[in-house]
Scaffold this active site. Structure first.
Site, PDB file in Angstrom:
ATOM      1  N   LYS A  36     -37.654   1.266  60.108  1.00 14.77           N
ATOM      2  CA  LYS A  36     -36.974   0.702  59.034  1.00 14.77           C
ATOM      3  C   LYS A  36     -36.942   1.485  57.947  1.00 14.77           C
ATOM      4  O   LYS A  36     -36.284   1.421  56.915  1.00 14.77           O
ATOM      5  CB  LYS A  36     -37.995  -0.870  58.606  1.00 14.77           C
ATOM      6  CG  LYS A  36     -37.664  -1.754  59.718  1.00 14.77           C
ATOM      7  CD  LYS A  36     -36.237  -2.301  59.639  1.00 14.77           C
ATOM      8  CE  LYS A  36     -36.110  -3.589  60.387  1.00 14.77           C
ATOM      9  NZ  LYS A  36     -34.793  -4.028  60.614  1.00 14.77           N
ATOM     10  N   GLU A  91     -35.514  -9.202  52.423  1.00 17.84           N
ATOM     11  CA  GLU A  91     -35.748 -10.151  53.407  1.00 17.84           C
ATOM     12  C   GLU A  91     -36.660  -9.573  54.536  1.00 17.84           C
ATOM     13  O   GLU A  91     -36.280  -8.454  54.775  1.00 17.84           O
ATOM     14  CB  GLU A  91     -34.671 -10.935  53.799  1.00 17.84           C
ATOM     15  CG  GLU A  91     -33.968 -10.363  55.017  1.00 17.84           C
ATOM     16  CD  GLU A  91     -33.454  -8.671  54.727  1.00 17.84           C
ATOM     17  OE1 GLU A  91     -32.839  -8.809  53.588  1.00 17.84           O
ATOM     18  OE2 GLU A  91     -33.008  -7.968  55.806  1.00 17.84           O
ATOM     19  N   SER A 109     -38.582   1.750  68.602  1.00 19.15           N
ATOM     20  CA  SER A 109     -38.576   1.783  67.225  1.00 19.15           C
ATOM     21  C   SER A 109     -39.666   1.245  66.326  1.00 19.15           C
ATOM     22  O   SER A 109     -39.627   1.493  65.072  1.00 19.15           O
ATOM     23  CB  SER A 109     -37.277   0.585  67.094  1.00 19.15           C
ATOM     24  OG  SER A 109     -37.912  -0.804  67.487  1.00 19.15           O
TER      25      SER A 109
END
Lengths: 270, 403
Positions: free
Chosen positions: B93, B115, B382
């Site tokens: 991220k 969000e 990830s």
């Protein structure tokens, strides 16, 4: 001649603004909502906006979010909303009715089928919050080809460069969202409204209705002195939220509608 | 030559997916954002600064690790893990957050909203907001807050305000609605830092570009190590940003098989899943046209997945397009299969993967035994699983109670 055009022309002749009322179809249930809808013209609504419920009303504040949840909990669908319009039209052929909502339920229903069914049911226009002019081909053009008005939202962020893009293809009236925000939140100052209306008039001959944050007869009256129409939604919907039973919901909405109509209709006489 | 890598078109469309389906209040800002992003992308100074933060703050490049024991265990394809879980804040991220916050600063914005589902994007946003001295507000569904307490605490430590969203089922979709409502209200001051390859154009393309560093590194690293491109790529998909980041640099390499893994939850046929492509149909939500979980009336359905990060009823529009044209194969993995892969990875490699990434591992483990030993497969790891300890513990206890 469309009902919207006729209605705004009549009102202009009488030198008064239109009271535009918003309620969500099927809130709190089909029968009560239909009773409210049928009572609105007699209670002074000049133009009716009927919300098409959606699970994710991203541009709405808490009051209308809850209205959507109540309607969906009672199994309101787009097909039922069109049915409601047909039932309304059985006894009223003059009050313009505009469907308002978000694109996905229409997309799922099928655009061609939707515009045909809406027109046949007696719908006069559409307001679809998440369809900017960049996506005119999705719904605006097919709707207008079928004889439905497509009413655009303009906002404080719509600058002079963009305004012609937004107004091109608009019909019926122009809805000015007077504050950047969601429905039911703060209201704009009258000074802002006055300037905004003047700016819009430089760009269009369409009637201008003002919405967002207008809750009381006094406030509605002061806006009615400046614009062609005054939109009230959240305050009406809150009458349904606060009602103990269906009869109270109907009385609450129509009672407030009468007060608002008195304010709007007498505004320019004082 | 034709390329699959130059989308979207000027209207933000990948085929018929994507676009800019938002309220008029946001339209001028979105156009400005698209213009500013194009300028920044072409500005060597911006790229230089981005590269600096990727290296010294995020810790890039992330290793491409040969998973020797997993490879031996399954006895087929040679398995490589792209170690995005080693990035600062523990997932991919941050790649996107660094890029967007540099853009926000360039645009003079001082307030960041985001969000978050699992909280990884929220933590990464809070992190970069702290680093660049900006106010940060994170919207998070109340259900997700309950299952991701540690990440909520992290965000608060980093100075962010976490606002619980109780609307709907209190998950990622509801948090995104509320962030959009904030944005429309504070449009002049606020930058909306979207965490995945979804939302109105330019977000899907912009987030993809910031995440594409994953695929670019993978390409170089594997060429260096094996002297050739991978035979297949596998990544999990909620909104799809880690997958898009890995896939995009390989889209034009026809020899590379690409597999995206959706969350099948309790199973596609149970209706309790988060597989928009395998179990949804096209629609319009959150600014873009894409595949959505919805009912007959076009009402959005709640997604379900054991991993909060995949618990979203939509998918990025570029994935919808790649699915449509058949370039990428999209499969789905159940909660149970993901949990099994989670344990296998922990025990054999000493790596605790995120439950999201465990979906990709599970798909890879299904395929690996059937493939030849010279098949090179890259799996995007990830995120790390530290945030999932409670969820996994809960499931292990349930299983023991049943036994």
């Amino acid at each position: 001649m469309s009902r919207l055009h006729t209605r705004f022309a009549e009102l202009r002749e009488q030198n008064r603004a239109a009271l535009v009322t918003f309620v969500t179809a099927g809130d709190p249930d089909y029968a009560t909502s239909l009773a409210i809808l049928k009572g609105l013209p007699e209670a002074g609504a000049d133009v009716i906006e009927l919300g098409m419920p959606f699970t994710d009303p991203m541009a709405d504040g808490p009051a209308i979010q809850l209205a959507n949840i109540r309607a969906l909990a009672n199994k309101q669908t787009l097909a039922k909303t069109l049915q409601m319009v047909r039932e309304f039209r059985a006894s009223n052929d003059s009050t313009p009715l505009v469907l308002m909502g978000y694109f996905n339920p229409i997309h799922k229903y099928g655009v061609a089928r939707f515009v045909a069914d809406a027109k046949a049911a007696g719908v006069d226009g559409l307001i679809v919050v998440d369809l900017p002019p960049e996506h005119n081909e999705d719904l605006c053009l097919p709707a207008q080809a079928a004889g439905l008005d497509f009413i655009r939202l303009t906002t404080p962020t719509t600058d002079d460069a963009r305004l012609p893009v937004v107004l091109e293809g608009s019909s019926g009236f122009v809805y000015y969202v007077s504050v950047a925000g969601v429905t039911g939140a703060n209201a704009a100052t009258l000074e802002h409204v006055e300037q905004a209306v003047a700016r819009l008039r430089r760009h269009t001959d369409l009637p201008v209705a003002i919405g967002f944050g207008i809750r009381t007869p006094e406030h509605a009256a002061s806006v009615a002195r400046l614009a062609d129409g005054v939109v009230v939604g959240s305050a009406l919907v809150e009458q349904i939220a606060g009602a103990a039973n269906p009869a109270q919901a109907v009385d609450g909405v129509l009672g407030l509608c009468r007060q608002l109509a008195d304010g709007v209709h007498s505004a320019r006489k004082a | 030559m034709t390329t699959l890598r130059n989308g979207p078109d000027a209207k933000g469309l990948f085929g018929s997916f994507g676009g800019q389906y938002v309220a008029e209040t946001l339209m001028p800002l979105i156009h400005e954002l698209a213009r500013e992003y194009e300028k920044a992308k072409a500005d060597p100074e911006f790229q230089k600064e981005l590269a600096y933060f990727q290296r010294d703050y995020v810790g890039r490049p992330s290793p491409l690790y040969y998973a020797e024991r997993l490879t031996e265990h399954f006895g087929g394809a040679k398995l490589y893990l792209k170690r995005e879980e080693l990035n600062h804040t523990g997932a991919h991220k941050i790649n996107n957050c660094i890029g967007q916050i540099l853009l926000a600063r360039r645009m003079g914005k001082k307030r960041i909203i985001a969000e978050t589902g699992a909280g990884m994007h929220g933590v990464a946003t809070a992190t970069v907001a702290a680093r660049f001295g900006m106010q940060c507000v994170v919207y998070m569904g109340s259900t997700d807050i309950d299952r991701q307490q540690a990440n909520v605490f992290r965000m608060k430590l980093l100075g962010a305000e976490v606002i619980p969203v109780t609307a709907g089922t209190g998950t990622l979709k509801d948090a995104m609605n509320e962030a959009l409502r904030d944005w429309v209200t504070n449009v002049d001051t606020t930058f909306y830092l979207i965490g995945t390859v979804a939302g109105p154009h330019p977000y899907p393309a912009m987030v993809r570009d910031f995440q594409a560093v994953i695929g670019k590194e993978t390409r170089e690293q594997l060429l260096e190590r094996e002297g050739r491109l991978p035979d297949s790529l596998v990544a999990c998909i909620g909104g799809g940003s880690n997958a898009m980041g890995l896939f995009h640099p390989f889209l034009d390499d026809a020899s590379v098989q690409i597999v995206g893994v959706e969350a099948a939850g309790h199973g596609i046929d149970t209706g309790k899943h988060a597989a928009s492509l395998n179990g949804g149909v096209p629609g319009v939500l959150h600014g873009n046209r894409t595949f959505l979980l919805q009912d007959e009336d076009g009402q959005i359905l709640d997604a379900h997945s054991i991993s909060a990060g995949l618990d979203y009823p939509g998918i990025g529009p570029e994935h919808a397009w790649l699915h449509d044209i058949g370039r990428v194969e999209y499969t789905a993995i159940t909660d149970q299969e993901a949990l099994e892969a989670f344990h296998t990875c922990c025990r054999l490699e000493g790596i605790i993967p995120a439950l999201e990434s465990s979906h990709a591992l599970a798909e890879a483990f299904k395929r690996a035994p059937k493939l030849p030993k010279d098949h090179l497969m890259v799996i995007n790891l990830s995120g790390r699983g530290d945030k999932d300890m409670q969820t996994v513990m809960h499931h292990m206890q349930q299983k023991e109670a049943q036994a």
